[in-house]
Write a protein that holds these residues in place. Structure first.
Motif, PDB file in Angstrom:
ATOM      1  N   SER A   1      -4.432   3.645   2.550  1.00  0.00           N
ATOM      2  CA  SER A   1      -5.570   2.908   2.004  1.00  0.00           C
ATOM      3  C   SER A   1      -5.465   2.682   0.498  1.00  0.00           C
ATOM      4  O   SER A   1      -6.322   2.053  -0.092  1.00  0.00           O
ATOM      5  N   ASP A   2      -4.393   3.195  -0.137  1.00  0.00           N
ATOM      6  CA  ASP A   2      -4.191   2.843  -1.556  1.00  0.00           C
ATOM      7  C   ASP A   2      -3.599   1.449  -1.586  1.00  0.00           C
ATOM      8  O   ASP A   2      -2.405   1.285  -1.351  1.00  0.00           O
TER       9      ASP A   2
ATOM     10  N   THR B   1      -1.822   7.530   2.295  1.00  0.00           N
ATOM     11  CA  THR B   1      -3.128   7.376   2.934  1.00  0.00           C
ATOM     12  C   THR B   1      -3.220   6.067   3.702  1.00  0.00           C
ATOM     13  O   THR B   1      -4.011   5.934   4.614  1.00  0.00           O
TER      14      THR B   1
ATOM     15  N   ARG C   1       0.832  -1.207   0.000  1.00  0.00           N
ATOM     16  CA  ARG C   1       0.000   0.000   0.000  1.00  0.00           C
ATOM     17  C   ARG C   1       0.869   1.260   0.000  1.00  0.00           C
ATOM     18  O   ARG C   1       2.003   1.243   0.477  1.00  0.00           O
TER      19      ARG C   1
END
Ligand code: AHR
Length: 752
Positions: free
Chosen positions: A195-196, A193, A189
């Motif tokens: 969250s990618d 973030t 990731r």
């Protein structure tokens, strides 16, 4: 002079013991210190005419087969976080540069919790005798969502389309464990973030292979990735479901992530960096150091047997360059490196000297040296190492090697006894003891001594008589002018040293197993040793020109001069412990900078003949033009290497006693004429690269050639009778693209 050079190396070695990382400023053109000069060549010159003799074969010498190689040691995270492809930093909590209380003791460096997880170090659940510390992951009773941890690698992790192999060990806490986990997720990731998610895989734990409390279990998974992350600011995530783990504790260790490696070796080399080494056409690999062979203390020397076998059996050690080494890149991996790049190994063996206490001119004696009378122990370590590498499977250590995966014995042509032992007092006795013991068992190996004072500039302790057939290893870190002035150092070296009755007899040889231009010249021509003001941290044209002049002196004396290696070879831009470099890199392969020194060596290594050719200088002389001629007998190509170390264009006339139809050539020159500061840098890694020389090519059958050699340039001219047999420029021009020599090397490889 030699004293100063050696003092410098000494100073630098010990400077690196300091826990500080000196920030390296990324320079761009125009930011350099005052302009450098090569005082040794600050002359208007009159060019030169040279007449090359290809007819009289008795006047030729065979060239040295392994002249140019690589010194590799883990320095500036060149190994861990560098060419060793492991992406996870501090994967087994062995030790860390960040622990300020106990230097080198373990920390959580590189690791961060995900969600409500709490991370700490644990000493009570060692994975193995070698790996004693694990990552304790506590999940609070009120945890929700995703829990686990992530690792941000060695200043990032590149994510590119390829298959990654992740693996780790897990053990449950017996007192608390009353759970069943259904899955562990492994993903790559972006850090921005968190969250990618670029790629993710799930280890399905529903089967019976649950973590248990009495031992570690090993889990592995592949990540088949199809995307390129926009930056290398990424992490490896290992995550679980909090609902399944509330109130539980797990221990993790040896958490690893490998991208595809060079030649697909498991536990292998970072592909792009290895390919750059391969394209440099080097001929040997000297390892494992350098200082890193020696240890900060005798106990912390590089113990070869602790660098072999399964990773869980390798404890690692505090390396000599201020950070902990995992030793994942161990003895067998170095040998695979040689095998995969067709390099000859030059094995450095520990010879009883470690770097911990300054004995140099301090009055201390023997403080960091193995007692001479107990050297049998040190000799036995080296004998065992050679048995491990070269013994057949009926020997104890040969069988160990086979068990580790390499059944065939290796060939070890060169062994270097110690490193820079001019800081020690007892090297004469220790080296002689080692040499006698090693030679008795391995008479066909060529041995290298790390010190000798052939020019009588050192205290008496350095006056070692080099034994017959031994190669002397000098290390030269000096100003550019020193390199130019040393062009003729090895001319008639055998008789010079012999006649002066200094130390060498007629059958000893020389090498420079470490060198680089370390500082600019000042106006007087004296070398400058002030690192702050004058050091060459980033190799420039100045370095390439001066190093090339010295290298011509080595090339034309192959009966005497055998081996050379630029040092240090490779540097992580985020953690440097010495400068300059052949290759500068970050986690992102697109950042890699190949220096002017790299390209100069690549040119000299690629266009390397099988025999030297004699020549007469019929007009002018050496300086500022320097040159040396060779022939590749099989290809029937004559190479003339030419360096203009001066600040003006110089006319070169070449007369050849053979007919030729083609002159081709490759040149490394400043993009702006005469700019000695030109260099490659982050953001512009191809500012100075080898180019085809314009205006050459088919010449008809003739035997005189003239050329205006650009100021401060390094070139190789090739003369041949016709066709394109080995002709560089034709290949360079192919497809109308201006390819670099590095790309030419790939083309040649494809075609052969
Ligand atoms: O190349 C860096 C260091 O310089 C080597 O480890 C050491 O041998 C020398 O002092």
């Amino acid at each position: 002079m030699a004293t100063l050079r050696k003092r410098l190396a000494f100073f630098w070695s010990f400077l690196t013991l300091l826990p500080l990382v000196r920030p390296q400023v990324q320079l761009t053109p125009g930011q350099f210190e005052p302009a450098p000069y090569i005082n040794a060549a600050w002359t208007n010159g009159t060019g030169a005419s040279v007449s090359i003799n290809t007819k009289d074969k008795a006047l030729r010498n065979n060239t040295a087969p392994y002249l140019s190689g690589i010194l590799f040691e883990d320095i500036s995270h060149s190994g861990d976080g560098g060419i060793y492809a492991e992406l996870v930093r501090n994967r087994a909590f062995q030790g860390s540069a960040e622990n300020l209380i106990i230097p080198f003791a373990p920390t959580l460096e590189g690791w961060y919790p995900v969600g409500d997880a709490r991370l700490s170090l644990d000493l009570l659940h060692p994975l193995s005798d070698a790996l004693q510390v694990s990552l304790q992951v506590d999940i609070p009773l009120n945890a929700t969502g995703e829990v686990g941890f992530h690792n941000d690698g060695f200043w990032g992790m590149a994510v590119t389309p390829q298959t990654y192999n992740a693996s780790f060990f897990v053990q449950a806490n017996g007192f608390r464990w009353n759970s069943t986990i259904t899955h562990i997720d492994v993903s790559l990731r972006g850090n921005a973030t968190g969250s990618d998610v670029f790629v993710s895989s799930t280890i399905d734990m529903a089967s019976s292979y649950q973590p248990v409390a009495y031992q570690y279990r090993n889990y592995s998974v592949q990540l088949v990735n199809n995307v390129t992350a926009p930056t290398s600011n990424n992490s490896l995530y290992i995550t679980m479901n909090a609902e399944e783990l509330r109130g539980q504790t797990l221990y993790f260790d040896l958490i690893s992530l490998f991208p595809e490696t060079y030649k697909n070796r498991p536990n292998g080399l970072r592909k792009d960096l290895a390919e750059n080494f391969k394209a440099g056409n080097f001929r040997f690999l000297r390892f494992p150091g350098g200082n890193n062979l020696e240890g900060y203390s005798i106990q912390r020397r590089w113990k070869w047997w602790q660098t072999t076998g399964p990773l869980m059996d390798r404890p690692g050690r505090p390396g000599d360059w201020t950070y902990y080494n995992t030793d994942g890149l161990g003895l067998l991996e170095y040998m695979y490196w040689c095998e995969d790049m067709d390099l000859v190994p030059v094995l450095g063996v520990y010879a009883g000297f470690s770097l911990d206490i300054a004995t140099y001119d301090t009055g201390y004696t023997n403080a960091n040296e193995w007692p001479v009378e107990l050297m049998q122990h040190v000799l036995q370590e080296a004998l065992d190492e050679l048995e491990y590498l070269t013994g057949n499977t009926s020997t104890y250590w040969g069988a160990q090697r086979a068990a580790h995966g390499h059944v065939e014995p290796f060939d070890i042509p060169f062994v270097e006894i110690g490193n820079e032992d001019f800081f020690s007092y007892d090297y004469p006795a220790r080296a002689a003891f080692m040499l006698n013991g090693l030679k008795a068992a391995y008479p066909n190996i060529t041995y290298i001594y790390t010190t000798a004072d052939l020019y009588a500039t050192q205290p008496a302790k350095f006056n070692i008589t080099l034994p017959k057939a031994v190669i002397w290893d000098d290390h030269v870190y000096a100003a550019a002018s020193y390199f130019v002035e040393s062009f003729d150092q090895f001319d008639n070296w055998q008789s010079y040293t012999y006649e002066n009755n200094i130390s060498a007899s007629n059958d000893v040889y020389a090498s420079l197993m470490e060198y680089h231009v370390s500082s600019i010249d000042n106006r007087t021509g004296d070398p400058t040793f002030d690192y702050a003001l004058a050091s060459v941290n980033h190799p420039r044209m100045l370095s390439a020109v001066a190093e090339a002049v010295y290298a011509l002196g080595w090339e034309r004396n192959p009966d005497t001069f055998k081996l050379s290696a630029f040092a240090p070879a490779i540097q992580n831009v985020n953690f440097y412990r010495n400068t300059p470099y052949l290759m500068l890199f970050s986690a992102n392969p697109n950042d890699t900078v190949l220096s002017t020194g790299y390209y100069q060596e690549q040119m000299f290594n690629t266009y390397y003949g099988t025999q030297t050719l004699p020549f007469n200088i019929t007009q002018g002389g050496f300086n500022p033009l320097f040159f040396a001629a060779q022939i590749d007998v099989a290809k029937e190509v004559v190479y003339l290497k030419v360096v203009n170390a001066g600040h003006t264009t110089q006319k070169l006339t070449v007369e050849l006693d053979m007919e030729y139809g083609y002159v081709n050539g490759t040149i490394l020159e400043p993009p702006v004429a005469g700019d000695l500061n030109a260099f490659n840098y982050f953001g512009n890694p191809t500012a100075v690269v080898p180019q085809a020389i314009d205006g050459l090519g088919a010449f008809g059958a003739q035997s005189v050639f003239s050329w205006q050699v650009p100021a401060y340039s390094v070139s190789v001219l090739e003369f041949s009778a016709g066709g394109d047999g080995g002709q560089t420029a034709e290949r360079i021009d192919r497809g109308s693209k201006q390819l670099t020599t590095r790309q030419v090397a790939y083309i040649l490889e494809e075609e052969l």
